[in-house]
Enzyme design. Structure first.
Site, PDB file in Angstrom:
ATOM      1  N   ASP A   1       6.217  19.498   8.377  1.00 17.96           N
ATOM      2  CA  ASP A   1       7.249  20.536   8.268  1.00 17.96           C
ATOM      3  C   ASP A   1       8.457  20.089   7.435  1.00 17.96           C
ATOM      4  O   ASP A   1       9.058  20.895   6.717  1.00 17.96           O
ATOM      5  CB  ASP A   1       7.702  20.980   9.670  1.00 17.96           C
ATOM      6  CG  ASP A   1       8.146  19.809  10.530  1.00 17.96           C
ATOM      7  OD1 ASP A   1       7.375  18.841  10.676  1.00 17.96           O
ATOM      8  OD2 ASP A   1       9.289  19.825  11.035  1.00 17.96           O
TER       9      ASP A   1
ATOM     10  N   ARG B   1       1.550  14.118  13.517  1.00 18.24           N
ATOM     11  CA  ARG B   1       1.948  13.945  12.118  1.00 18.24           C
ATOM     12  C   ARG B   1       2.120  15.268  11.344  1.00 18.24           C
ATOM     13  O   ARG B   1       1.432  15.518  10.350  1.00 18.24           O
ATOM     14  CB  ARG B   1       0.958  13.014  11.404  1.00 18.24           C
ATOM     15  CG  ARG B   1       0.783  11.705  12.138  1.00 18.24           C
ATOM     16  CD  ARG B   1      -0.038  10.706  11.370  1.00 18.24           C
ATOM     17  NE  ARG B   1       0.744  10.005  10.375  1.00 18.24           N
ATOM     18  CZ  ARG B   1       0.261   9.037   9.599  1.00 18.24           C
ATOM     19  NH1 ARG B   1      -0.993   8.688   9.694  1.00 18.24           N
ATOM     20  NH2 ARG B   1       1.024   8.429   8.720  1.00 18.24           N
TER      21      ARG B   1
ATOM     22  N   LYS C   1       0.827  -1.220   0.000  1.00 17.08           N
ATOM     23  CA  LYS C   1       0.000   0.000   0.000  1.00 17.08           C
ATOM     24  C   LYS C   1       0.861   1.269   0.000  1.00 17.08           C
ATOM     25  O   LYS C   1       0.660   2.175  -0.810  1.00 17.08           O
ATOM     26  CB  LYS C   1      -0.894   0.010   1.253  1.00 17.08           C
ATOM     27  CG  LYS C   1      -1.537   1.354   1.524  1.00 17.08           C
ATOM     28  CD  LYS C   1      -2.366   1.376   2.794  1.00 17.08           C
ATOM     29  CE  LYS C   1      -1.598   1.622   4.054  1.00 17.08           C
ATOM     30  NZ  LYS C   1      -1.505   2.980   4.558  1.00 17.08           N
ATOM     31  N   ASN C   2       1.823   1.325   0.921  1.00 14.45           N
ATOM     32  CA  ASN C   2       2.537   2.586   1.086  1.00 14.45           C
ATOM     33  C   ASN C   2       3.481   2.890  -0.080  1.00 14.45           C
ATOM     34  O   ASN C   2       3.811   4.048  -0.322  1.00 14.45           O
ATOM     35  CB  ASN C   2       3.275   2.597   2.427  1.00 14.45           C
ATOM     36  CG  ASN C   2       2.288   2.659   3.589  1.00 14.45           C
ATOM     37  OD1 ASN C   2       1.127   3.025   3.402  1.00 14.45           O
ATOM     38  ND2 ASN C   2       2.741   2.300   4.784  1.00 14.45           N
TER      39      ASN C   2
ATOM     40  N   CYS D   1      -4.386   7.751   9.478  1.00 13.87           N
ATOM     41  CA  CYS D   1      -4.618   7.228  10.822  1.00 13.87           C
ATOM     42  C   CYS D   1      -4.226   8.239  11.892  1.00 13.87           C
ATOM     43  O   CYS D   1      -3.190   8.909  11.768  1.00 13.87           O
ATOM     44  CB  CYS D   1      -3.819   5.944  11.019  1.00 13.87           C
ATOM     45  SG  CYS D   1      -4.555   4.554  10.173  1.00 13.87           S
TER      46      CYS D   1
ATOM     47  N   ARG E   1      -8.915  -0.282   4.899  1.00 16.22           N
ATOM     48  CA  ARG E   1      -8.129   0.749   4.205  1.00 16.22           C
ATOM     49  C   ARG E   1      -6.806   0.185   3.714  1.00 16.22           C
ATOM     50  O   ARG E   1      -6.258   0.671   2.726  1.00 16.22           O
ATOM     51  CB  ARG E   1      -7.825   1.903   5.173  1.00 16.22           C
ATOM     52  CG  ARG E   1      -9.027   2.742   5.489  1.00 16.22           C
ATOM     53  CD  ARG E   1      -8.667   3.814   6.449  1.00 16.22           C
ATOM     54  NE  ARG E   1      -7.500   4.530   5.937  1.00 16.22           N
ATOM     55  CZ  ARG E   1      -7.005   5.605   6.485  1.00 16.22           C
ATOM     56  NH1 ARG E   1      -7.549   6.108   7.558  1.00 16.22           N
ATOM     57  NH2 ARG E   1      -5.955   6.196   5.968  1.00 16.22           N
TER      58      ARG E   1
ATOM     59  N   ASP F   1       4.674   0.220  12.344  1.00 17.90           N
ATOM     60  CA  ASP F   1       3.375  -0.345  11.940  1.00 17.90           C
ATOM     61  C   ASP F   1       3.152  -1.740  12.505  1.00 17.90           C
ATOM     62  O   ASP F   1       2.018  -2.205  12.582  1.00 17.90           O
ATOM     63  CB  ASP F   1       3.273  -0.398  10.414  1.00 17.90           C
ATOM     64  CG  ASP F   1       3.353   0.978   9.824  1.00 17.90           C
ATOM     65  OD1 ASP F   1       2.352   1.683   9.841  1.00 17.90           O
ATOM     66  OD2 ASP F   1       4.442   1.368   9.375  1.00 17.90           O
TER      67      ASP F   1
ATOM     68  N   ARG G   1      -3.541   9.701   3.954  1.00 11.68           N
ATOM     69  CA  ARG G   1      -2.252  10.348   4.171  1.00 11.68           C
ATOM     70  C   ARG G   1      -1.514  10.526   2.831  1.00 11.68           C
ATOM     71  O   ARG G   1      -0.901  11.533   2.567  1.00 11.68           O
ATOM     72  CB  ARG G   1      -1.419   9.442   5.094  1.00 11.68           C
ATOM     73  CG  ARG G   1      -0.238  10.084   5.678  1.00 11.68           C
ATOM     74  CD  ARG G   1      -0.587  10.745   6.992  1.00 11.68           C
ATOM     75  NE  ARG G   1       0.339  11.789   7.318  1.00 11.68           N
ATOM     76  CZ  ARG G   1      -0.028  12.933   7.850  1.00 11.68           C
ATOM     77  NH1 ARG G   1      -1.289  13.197   8.114  1.00 11.68           N
ATOM     78  NH2 ARG G   1       0.866  13.838   8.143  1.00 11.68           N
TER      79      ARG G   1
HETATM   80  C1  EPZ Z   1       4.632   6.482   6.629  1.00 15.31           C
HETATM   81  O1  EPZ Z   1       4.008   7.562   7.302  1.00 15.31           O
HETATM   82  C2  EPZ Z   1       3.563   5.419   6.484  1.00 15.31           C
HETATM   83  N1  EPZ Z   1       2.456   5.973   5.725  1.00 15.31           N
HETATM   84  C3  EPZ Z   1       3.108   4.948   7.861  1.00 15.31           C
HETATM   85  O2  EPZ Z   1       2.213   3.858   7.672  1.00 15.31           O
HETATM   86  C4  EPZ Z   1       4.320   4.479   8.649  1.00 15.31           C
HETATM   87  O3  EPZ Z   1       3.900   4.189   9.968  1.00 15.31           O
HETATM   88  C5  EPZ Z   1       5.396   5.557   8.694  1.00 15.31           C
HETATM   89  O4  EPZ Z   1       5.738   5.967   7.344  1.00 15.31           O
HETATM   90  C6  EPZ Z   1       6.688   5.088   9.361  1.00 15.31           C
HETATM   91  O5  EPZ Z   1       7.218   3.976   8.658  1.00 15.31           O
HETATM   92  C7  EPZ Z   1       2.499   6.040   4.396  1.00 15.31           C
HETATM   93  O6  EPZ Z   1       3.464   5.645   3.759  1.00 15.31           O
HETATM   94  C8  EPZ Z   1       1.309   6.601   3.720  1.00 15.31           C
HETATM   95  P1  EPZ Z   1       7.155   9.603   8.541  1.00 15.31           P
HETATM   96  P2  EPZ Z   1       4.656   9.008   7.259  1.00 15.31           P
HETATM   97  O7  EPZ Z   1       7.119  10.872   7.751  1.00 15.31           O
HETATM   98  O8  EPZ Z   1       5.309   9.216   5.942  1.00 15.31           O
HETATM   99  C9  EPZ Z   1       7.456  12.880  12.061  1.00 15.31           C
HETATM  100  C10 EPZ Z   1       0.213   2.651   7.794  1.00 15.31           C
HETATM  101  O9  EPZ Z   1      -0.463   2.151   8.720  1.00 15.31           O
HETATM  102  N2  EPZ Z   1       7.394  13.884  10.987  1.00 15.31           N
HETATM  103  O10 EPZ Z   1       8.283   8.657   8.323  1.00 15.31           O
HETATM  104  O11 EPZ Z   1       3.629   9.963   7.726  1.00 15.31           O
HETATM  105  C11 EPZ Z   1       6.175  12.070  12.200  1.00 15.31           C
HETATM  106  O12 EPZ Z   1       5.220  12.757  12.962  1.00 15.31           O
HETATM  107  C12 EPZ Z   1       0.831   4.035   7.978  1.00 15.31           C
HETATM  108  O13 EPZ Z   1       0.371   2.101   6.714  1.00 15.31           O
HETATM  109  C13 EPZ Z   1       7.561  15.211  11.309  1.00 15.31           C
HETATM  110  O14 EPZ Z   1       7.721  15.589  12.478  1.00 15.31           O
HETATM  111  O15 EPZ Z   1       5.771   8.820   8.386  1.00 15.31           O
HETATM  112  C14 EPZ Z   1       6.681  10.815  12.831  1.00 15.31           C
HETATM  113  O16 EPZ Z   1       6.842  11.013  14.190  1.00 15.31           O
HETATM  114  C15 EPZ Z   1       0.537   4.599   9.342  1.00 15.31           C
HETATM  115  N3  EPZ Z   1       7.526  16.136  10.292  1.00 15.31           N
HETATM  116  C16 EPZ Z   1       8.056  10.614  12.178  1.00 15.31           C
HETATM  117  O17 EPZ Z   1       8.442  11.911  11.712  1.00 15.31           O
HETATM  118  C17 EPZ Z   1       7.351  15.775   9.000  1.00 15.31           C
HETATM  119  O18 EPZ Z   1       7.339  16.659   8.129  1.00 15.31           O
HETATM  120  C18 EPZ Z   1       8.104   9.643  10.999  1.00 15.31           C
HETATM  121  O19 EPZ Z   1       7.091   9.997  10.066  1.00 15.31           O
HETATM  122  C19 EPZ Z   1       7.183  14.417   8.681  1.00 15.31           C
HETATM  123  C20 EPZ Z   1       7.219  13.486   9.707  1.00 15.31           C
END
Ligand code: EPZ
Length: 433
Positions: free
Chosen positions: A125, A122, A22-23, A117, A398, A305, A93
């Site tokens: 920035d 999330r 999916k991702n 989710c 989803r 995840d 997302r």
């Molecule tokens: C992706 O989310 C996945 N979603 C998530 O899967 C997965 O849990 C996550 O990566 C970690 O592997 C998709 O690919 C659509 P990140 P993403 O940016 O991209 C912080 C599922 O169930 N952050 O790596 O949103 C953030 O808050 C979903 O399939 C910032 O602070 O994750 C988090 O604490 C749920 N600022 C950390 O970084 C930003 O601009 C990692 O987030 C971006 C992220």
């Protein structure tokens, strides 16, 4: 409302085939609109989040042909707007990848802030920082991410913490910028590599995906391509853990074992047998798991995840375990539901679960509040004595294709029923009793 009803206590036995990731698919579908030529994508998972993103790109004017259940063709030549502001956009997302894709192709994007989710605040920035480094003016206005650039110019971007979303989004925009972009401390997750491979198949010039440093030389045009999405490591992990939790014996097919190494290592540690093949893993369990400690980390660490499945497996362990969540701040919501089933879990400082293993879980009515937490509740239902009802199955659908059908094929007593359909519930109970 639809819900799963499960009668626990049956080991999962047999073979399950894993769908496309999916991702990765979310990034790849967004990338596909960056060329005016047709792109054919195979192994697309047939799940709600993907259908929603396909609806969004159709609203932008892209042509989407659903060739069969897992194959689509996308043509982005008739895109007539850079504004993506429908309810669909806000539901998922992955819609934020349209910012990178539209900005790269048209130098402008206005995309509603994404949903997805509720597992923490999330923020986006790091995405904004990346686009700004390429010369875009980025603002949040009226609930939209508005990005515009007269010229996109490659630059060096350092992420102080890794982000999958920001790495993919910046990669999308940068592959059509002028000159070279270097992303340092890039996310190394398999779907970052898959999106990069797909973009390269369209004529992009991206090197180093899967390492800390990604180098992208901008090109002026991308072309059509045919591409097959990698298998879903999270779906695979979910079935591996469900097999272990139900004391079953399952061959999980169509996987890349390397992507599952962190899960395999933890399963071996708690006493589960895992046998690796070229494109499959077999998971065999015949006793309660040992206790352990786990901390979620960016790839190749233990994936956030899979944290709910790990915690759920450990509810029946023979000792006390600690699971620490280091990526998202609000990812233990399912724990309250597990305690309704007799699990003994204490969450401290909102990011650490202390799990004291119990001898058995008992079925209860529980409610999913996010995709992976919901899948873990189904897993708990398989482990529990008696009947479990998991409400809000739309979260699970989803991200998991044919979830209950795949579970049924492995022998699980599970059915999706409408909560008001007392006849169907009775029929299920009669059938499995
Ligand atoms: C992706 O989310 C996945 N979603 C998530 O899967 C997965 O849990 C996550 O990566 C970690 O592997 C998709 O690919 C659509 P990140 P993403 O940016 O991209 C912080 C599922 O169930 N952050 O790596 O949103 C953030 O808050 C979903 O399939 C910032 O602070 O994750 C988090 O604490 C749920 N600022 C950390 O970084 C930003 O601009 C990692 O987030 C971006 C992220």
């Amino acid at each position: 409302m639809e819900q799963y009803i499960i009668k626990g206590g049956k080991p999962l036995v047999g073979e399950v085939t894993i769908s496309g990731y999916k991702n990765a698919a979310l990034g790849i579908i967004a990338a596909a609109i960056m060329t005016d030529e047709t792109v054919k994508i195979e192994n697309v998972p047939d799940i709600r989040d993907i259908e929603i993103l396909l609806n969004v790109i159709e609203e932008l004017g892209a042509k989407v042909e659903r060739v069969n259940k897992h194959t689509i063709k996308i043509n982005g030549s008739k895109i007539n707007t850079v504004i993506a502001d429908s309810d669909y956009v806000r539901k998922i997302r992955g819609s934020y990848y349209l910012v990178g894709a539209l900005l790269g192709k048209y130098r402008e994007a206005q995309v509603a802030l994404p949903g997805g989710c509720n597992i923490g605040s999330r923020p986006i920035d790091r995405h904004i920082k990346g686009f700004a480094a390429l010369g875009a003016d980025v603002k949040i206005e009226h609930g939209l991410i508005c990005a515009r650039a007269d010229k996109l110019v490659g630059n060096s971007i350092y992420f102080d913490e890794s982000s999958v979303g920001a790495t993919i989004n910046v990669m999308l925009a940068a592959c059509m910028a002028e000159g070279q972009t270097i992303i340092e401390n890039a996310a190394k997750e398999p779907h970052v590599v898959d999106v990069a491979n797909f973009l390269n198949s369209m004529g992009a010039n991206i090197k180093g995906a899967g390492t800390d440093v990604i180098r992208i030389k901008g090109v002026s045009k991308l072309h059509g391509s045919e591409y097959t999405i990698i298998p879903d490591q999270i779906e695979a992990g979910t079935f591996m853990f469900a097999a272990a939790a139900s004391l079953g014996d399952v061959l999980v097919r169509n996987v890349i074992p390397k992507h599952l190494e962190a899960f395999t290592a933890k399963l071996l540690e708690v006493g589960v047998r895992v046998i690796e093949y070229d494109d499959a893993v077999r998971v065999i369990a015949d006793k309660r798991p040992n206790s352990t400690q786990v901390k979620t980390l960016p790839y190749p660490g233990f994936l956030t995840d899979m944290q709910p499945m790990m915690t759920t497996l450990l509810t029946l362990s023979t000792g006390t375990s600690i699971v620490t969540e280091s990526i998202f701040e609000n990812r233990f919501k399912y724990v309250d539901e597990l305690t309704k089933m007799g699990a003994s879990i204490k969450v401290v400082e909102s990011n650490t679960a202390i799990i004291t293993g119990v001898e058995r879980l008992t079925g209860a009515i529980v409610s999913a509040s996010d995709l992976r937490g919901g899948a873990a509740l189904v897993m708990a239902g398989l482990m529990a004595e008696g009947y479990t009802v998991v409400e809000n199955v739309e979260y699970i659908e989803r991200g998991y294709e044919d979830f209950e059908r795949k579970m049924q094929k492995l022998g699980a007593a599970i059915s999706k029923v409408d909560s008001k359909d007392t006849k169907a519930i009775k029929k299920f109970k009669l059938k499995v009793s």
